[in-house]
Design a protein around this motif. Structure first.
Motif, short mmCIF file in Angstrom:
data_model
loop_
_atom_site.label_atom_id
_atom_site.label_comp_id
_atom_site.label_asym_id
_atom_site.label_seq_id
_atom_site.Cartn_x
_atom_site.Cartn_y
_atom_site.Cartn_z
N ALA A 122 0.98 -1.08 0.11
CA ALA A 122 0.01 0.32 -0.22
C ALA A 122 0.57 0.83 -0.07
O ALA A 122 0.74 2.24 -0.77
N ALA A 123 2.23 1.20 0.51
CA ALA A 123 2.67 2.36 0.93
C ALA A 123 3.76 2.68 -0.65
O ALA A 123 3.59 3.91 -0.74
N ALA A 124 3.65 1.24 -1.54
CA ALA A 124 4.81 1.48 -2.46
C ALA A 124 3.82 2.50 -3.44
O ALA A 124 3.80 2.76 -3.91
N LEU A 125 2.12 1.49 -3.52
CA LEU A 125 1.59 2.49 -4.18
C LEU A 125 1.42 3.17 -4.60
O LEU A 125 1.21 4.78 -5.31
N ILE A 126 1.57 4.15 -3.37
CA ILE A 126 1.05 5.23 -2.88
C ILE A 126 2.26 6.40 -3.50
O ILE A 126 2.25 7.59 -4.03
N ASP A 127 3.11 5.65 -2.49
CA ASP A 127 4.71 6.27 -3.63
C ASP A 127 5.62 5.08 -4.21
O ASP A 127 6.48 5.44 -3.72
N PRO A 128 5.86 5.60 -5.60
CA PRO A 128 6.16 4.32 -6.22
C PRO A 128 7.66 4.52 -6.39
O PRO A 128 8.28 3.96 -6.11
N ALA A 129 8.06 5.97 -5.95
CA ALA A 129 9.98 6.76 -5.31
C ALA A 129 10.47 6.32 -4.55
O ALA A 129 11.71 7.02 -3.91
N ASN A 130 9.59 5.24 -3.45
CA ASN A 130 10.25 5.73 -2.09
C ASN A 130 11.40 3.81 -2.09
O ASN A 130 10.23 2.80 -1.86
N ALA A 131 12.33 3.88 -2.06
CA ALA A 131 13.69 3.31 -1.89
C ALA A 131 13.08 2.49 -0.93
O ALA A 131 13.37 0.98 -1.40
N ARG A 132 13.03 2.60 -0.25
CA ARG A 132 13.21 1.90 1.48
C ARG A 132 11.61 1.07 1.96
O ARG A 132 12.13 0.03 2.32
N VAL A 165 13.94 -10.59 -5.48
CA VAL A 165 14.78 -9.93 -6.17
C VAL A 165 14.54 -8.59 -7.24
O VAL A 165 15.32 -7.72 -7.01
N VAL A 166 13.34 -8.95 -7.31
CA VAL A 166 12.77 -8.30 -8.49
C VAL A 166 12.81 -7.10 -7.17
O VAL A 166 13.17 -5.87 -7.81
N MET A 167 12.10 -6.77 -6.26
CA MET A 167 11.59 -5.60 -5.27
C MET A 167 13.07 -5.11 -5.21
O MET A 167 13.26 -3.87 -4.99
N LEU A 168 13.84 -6.20 -4.35
CA LEU A 168 15.10 -5.40 -4.06
C LEU A 168 16.14 -4.75 -4.67
O LEU A 168 16.76 -3.35 -4.55
N ARG A 169 16.21 -5.17 -6.47
CA ARG A 169 16.64 -4.30 -7.49
C ARG A 169 15.86 -3.20 -8.35
O ARG A 169 16.37 -2.15 -7.84
N GLY A 222 21.26 3.52 -4.76
CA GLY A 222 22.33 2.27 -4.58
C GLY A 222 22.72 2.58 -3.29
O GLY A 222 23.85 1.79 -3.18
N GLY A 223 22.94 3.31 -2.19
CA GLY A 223 23.40 3.57 -0.89
C GLY A 223 22.26 2.93 0.39
O GLY A 223 22.53 2.77 1.81
N LEU A 224 21.59 2.49 -0.55
CA LEU A 224 20.69 1.46 0.60
C LEU A 224 20.79 -0.35 1.17
O LEU A 224 20.76 -0.88 0.42
N LEU A 225 22.10 0.08 2.06
CA LEU A 225 22.49 -0.41 2.43
C LEU A 225 21.96 -2.14 3.04
O LEU A 225 22.01 -3.36 2.56
N ASP A 226 21.35 -2.56 3.97
CA ASP A 226 20.03 -3.65 3.88
C ASP A 226 20.05 -4.10 2.84
O ASP A 226 19.60 -5.23 2.54
N ALA A 227 18.98 -3.73 1.55
CA ALA A 227 18.65 -4.00 0.61
C ALA A 227 19.95 -4.34 0.06
O ALA A 227 19.41 -5.76 -1.08
N ARG A 228 21.24 -3.63 -0.46
CA ARG A 228 22.01 -4.47 -1.02
C ARG A 228 22.38 -5.76 -0.66
O ARG A 228 22.51 -6.50 -1.36
N TYR A 229 22.17 -5.51 0.31
CA TYR A 229 22.93 -7.00 1.14
C TYR A 229 21.88 -8.55 0.95
O TYR A 229 22.08 -9.25 0.85
N ALA A 230 20.56 -7.78 1.68
CA ALA A 230 19.72 -8.60 0.88
C ALA A 230 19.59 -9.44 -0.24
O ALA A 230 19.39 -10.46 -0.48
N LEU A 231 19.71 -8.85 -1.55
CA LEU A 231 19.61 -8.92 -2.71
C LEU A 231 20.86 -10.08 -3.12
O LEU A 231 20.90 -10.85 -3.48
N SER A 232 22.27 -9.57 -2.47
CA SER A 232 23.31 -10.48 -2.82
C SER A 232 22.45 -11.88 -2.48
O SER A 232 22.91 -13.20 -2.67
#
Length: 207
Positions: free
Chosen positions: A109-119, A138-142, A149-159
């Motif tokens: 729901a939060a993503a639908l309201i603001d699709p530009a929020n990386a967190r 993987v799709v969401m984390l990418r 690009g500096g979102l560390l927890d997402a980058r690590y979770a993606l790896s």
């Protein structure tokens, strides 16, 4: 605090007095501040009820009273259904309660309201990974690391998700990107610390 209590005795329906009392008690580190905020929420209000429930939710979340935090945040969402942060905060509590399906609904729901929020996309990806849905993760984390690009927890979770899928080369690339971003963040923190220390030293020298 005593003046505000006197005001409440004289005007027991004053939401503003309860709100201000809660703020004072919160500033004093009194865990009972949330009770003043809750009483304010029961009084007639012209505006700001969603904000009030946000503060109540945050107070209970800080005390690890997740059931009450969730209840307050649900009230907030009901009042302000188009508030991205309201859905995100409720999702955070649900995730802490290990209610992954409910958390996912709120993050989406939060993503639908603001699709530009990386967190938000980062948290969707982490919930998907925790539920064993690594392809969706993987799709969401990418999406998250593309937005920030500096979102560390997402980058690590993606790896980690890529590694579980057997996509070793991509996983290593993301891990290297994570390590580089982590080093950059630590360097920025170090520079900020030194800058703050220099400002303190300059103030002390000028006294």
């Amino acid at each position: 605090r005593e003046r505000l209590r006197e005001t409440i005795r004289d005007v027991p329906d004053s939401a503003e007095a309860y709100w201000q009392l809660g703020r004072v008690e919160q500033a004093l580190g009194d865990a009972g501040a949330v009770q003043a905020f809750e009483r304010a929420a029961t009084k007639p209000l012209v505006a700001g009820r969603a904000r009030l429930y946000a503060v109540i939710g945050q107070a209970y979340h800080a005390q690890f009273d997740l059931d009450r935090a969730a209840a307050a945040y649900r009230q907030r969402v009901g009042i302000a259904p188009n508030d991205r942060d309201a859905h995100f905060d409720l999702g955070e509590v649900y995730r802490a309660q290990d209610k992954l399906d409910e958390a996912l609904v709120e993050y989406l729901a939060a993503a639908l309201i603001d699709p530009a929020n990386a967190r938000t996309f980062g948290m969707i990806g982490q919930v998907e990974a925790a539920a064993g849905r690594d392809e969706q993760a993987v799709v969401m984390l990418r999406r998250a690391v593309t937005l920030d690009g500096g979102l560390l927890d997402a980058r690590y979770a993606l790896s980690r998700a890529l590694l579980r899928l057997g996509r070793t080369e991509e996983a290593q690339q993301e891990l290297s990107a994570f390590e580089a971003a982590q080093a950059k963040a630590m360097d920025a923190q170090r520079r900020q610390f030194l800058d703050n220390q220099q400002k303190i030293d300059d103030v002390l020298k000028n006294k």
